[in-house]
Design a protein around this motif. Structure first.
Motif, PDB file in Angstrom:
ATOM      1  N   VAL A   1      29.337 -62.528 -47.929  1.00 18.34           N
ATOM      2  CA  VAL A   1      28.263 -63.321 -48.869  1.00 18.34           C
ATOM      3  C   VAL A   1      27.404 -64.443 -47.114  1.00 18.34           C
ATOM      4  O   VAL A   1      27.689 -64.609 -46.334  1.00 18.34           O
ATOM      5  CB  VAL A   1      28.812 -65.002 -49.478  1.00 18.34           C
ATOM      6  N   VAL A   2      26.544 -63.940 -47.489  1.00 13.89           N
ATOM      7  CA  VAL A   2      24.844 -64.292 -45.958  1.00 13.89           C
ATOM      8  C   VAL A   2      24.404 -66.372 -46.799  1.00 13.89           C
ATOM      9  O   VAL A   2      24.434 -66.468 -47.622  1.00 13.89           O
ATOM     10  CB  VAL A   2      24.073 -63.438 -46.195  1.00 13.89           C
ATOM     11  N   PRO A   3      23.679 -66.715 -45.952  1.00 14.91           N
ATOM     12  CA  PRO A   3      23.103 -67.328 -45.425  1.00 14.91           C
ATOM     13  C   PRO A   3      22.199 -67.451 -46.511  1.00 14.91           C
ATOM     14  O   PRO A   3      21.167 -66.704 -46.190  1.00 14.91           O
ATOM     15  CB  PRO A   3      22.649 -68.364 -44.717  1.00 14.91           C
ATOM     16  N   VAL A   4      21.593 -68.756 -46.959  1.00 15.68           N
ATOM     17  CA  VAL A   4      20.548 -68.289 -48.005  1.00 15.68           C
ATOM     18  C   VAL A   4      19.232 -69.319 -47.932  1.00 15.68           C
ATOM     19  O   VAL A   4      19.793 -71.207 -48.026  1.00 15.68           O
ATOM     20  CB  VAL A   4      20.770 -68.575 -49.779  1.00 15.68           C
ATOM     21  N   ARG A   5      18.065 -69.203 -47.173  1.00 22.34           N
ATOM     22  CA  ARG A   5      17.482 -70.284 -46.909  1.00 22.34           C
ATOM     23  C   ARG A   5      15.759 -70.095 -47.340  1.00 22.34           C
ATOM     24  O   ARG A   5      15.485 -69.480 -47.651  1.00 22.34           O
ATOM     25  CB  ARG A   5      17.210 -70.218 -45.111  1.00 22.34           C
TER      26      ARG A   5
END
Length: 408
Positions: A167-171
């Motif tokens: 899971v990676v940050p979403v921007r």
């Protein structure tokens, strides 16, 4: 195995008898010395074979049984013995999944416990990949100092390890509400579900009888309907491509990227407290109802951890079925590399009822001509397309499509 041991024991006894007979006939000092020496050795070997791994137990502990891809798993193995017989060496080996064998570090260990009651060692599996893994039995082996006798014991036990997608940050993406985009009026209004009455209005043919405000109607001399507080919802429905035809041989990395995209977007929706659901057609149909709870998020991540690209139905047909069943006002978040005329046509037919956001994991430095045509049709139909060549792209999302395809 038992028959082999009996045969070995019979051979040892026969050897001892022949040695005794030889000693009686020879009668010299050396013959008796050899007899006593060999008798001592035989008694030692019999003791090793008899006691072996009796009163020995093994305990295995995992640092965690739920991890994310890329993390490290530590496995602690503890050898416990309660007998008095010394063990000069013990070899311990866990039955690991095949995919872990190249990443293991000291999974097999030789210990020298002697009279120690407890010995412990730790090894780790680095850079875990998404999936469900089972650690099988633990195998113990010991023997004598001369290497003549071996004793093996298998401890039947199983540990299951679930590795979620990374899971990676979403921007740059928030799963747009229809009203935020200015595409249509808010949908899925559930005024009947509210108990707060804001006022009354003139009755409109088609209103339910339960909405009629009888006291106000009596005062005004005409039918009046209750005006409830308005609840507006816009759920996200994640549609994930798990069709075998979408991921030919050699596309494993592309499927793993798709799982990372799906997991990251769902976690982002959860953090935003958005209602979301998930559906995926593989060998079985996975359909999770809408919600915004942590339990739903973990259930979705578990399904993604177990997912494999083995669906028999091509994605265009699955997408058509899932899109038609989506409630009006839903935002479809499609995660698929299958950008074709068929999938674009399906997206175009449902755009009057739902919003479509399309995330395409890119499998190479350039998109194919077929994918380029599909992207053109999707953007023409008003679908918001995101080209994702790597998971890092999720941290700076920009709407793409045919405009960005030339640079990918």
């Amino acid at each position: 195995m038992r028959g082999r041991r009996l045969l070995t024991l019979s051979g040892v006894i026969l050897f001892w008898i022949l040695l005794f007979v030889f000693t009686r006939i020879q009668g010299a000092f050396f013959a008796w010395f050899l007899f006593y020496f060999m008798t001592a050795v035989l008694l030692y070997e019999i003791a090793v074979a008899w006691y072996g791994l009796r009163h020995v137990d093994v305990e295995r502990q995992l640092s965690a049984d739920r991890l994310s891809a890329g993390q490290k798993l530590e496995i602690k193995v503890t050898l416990r013995r309660s007998g008095w017989w010394p063990h000069f060496w013990v070899r311990i080996r866990d039955d690991l999944p095949e995919r872990w064998l190249r990443d293991e570090s000291d999974a097999e260990r030789v210990l020298l416990p002697l009279w120690q009651q407890t010995r412990t060692f730790v090894y780790d599996i680095r850079n875990l990949q998404r999936g469900v893994y089972r650690i099988g039995e633990t195998r113990l082996e010991t023997g004598d100092v001369l290497g003549l006798v071996r004793s093996v014991r298998h401890y039947e036990r199983t540990n299951e390890v679930l590795v979620y997608p990374r899971v990676v940050p979403v921007r740059g993406w928030s799963g747009y509400h229809p009203e935020e985009l200015g595409l249509r009026q808010p949908t899925r209004r559930r005024a009947e579900e509210s108990t707060t009455v804001l006022g009354v209005r003139d009755y409109i043919p088609g209103d339910r009888l339960s909405r009629i405000h009888w006291p106000a109607s009596a005062r005004r001399g005409q039918l009046q309907a209750k005006e409830f507080e308005l609840h507006v919802t816009s759920e996200l429905l994640f549609i994930i491509d798990a069709a075998k035809s979408s991921f030919p041989t050699g596309s494993r990395d592309r499927f793993e990227l798709e799982m990372t995209i799906a997991a990251s977007l769902m976690r982002h929706a959860f953090d935003l407290k958005r209602q979301f659901a998930m559906t995926m057609h593989s060998t079985r149909v996975v359909s999770l109802p809408a919600g915004s709870t942590q339990a739903l998020l973990f259930r979705a991540l578990q399904e993604l951890a177990m997912a494999e690209p083995d669906g028999r139905t091509n994605f265009a047909q699955s997408f058509a079925r899932m899109a038609q069943e989506a409630p009006q006002g839903t935002t479809l978040v499609v995660i698929s590399p299958t950008v074709t005329r068929d999938t674009a046509a399906v997206a175009g037919t449902v755009r009057n009822r739902v919003t479509v956001e399309w995330f395409m994991p890119v499998g190479g430095p350039k998109v194919t001509e077929t994918e380029r045509q599909g992207l053109q049709m999707l953007t023409t139909a008003g679908v918001h397309v995101y080209l994702i060549p790597s998971s890092d792209q999720l941290e700076s999302l920009q709407r793409g499509g045919i405009q960005r395809a030339t640079s990918v």
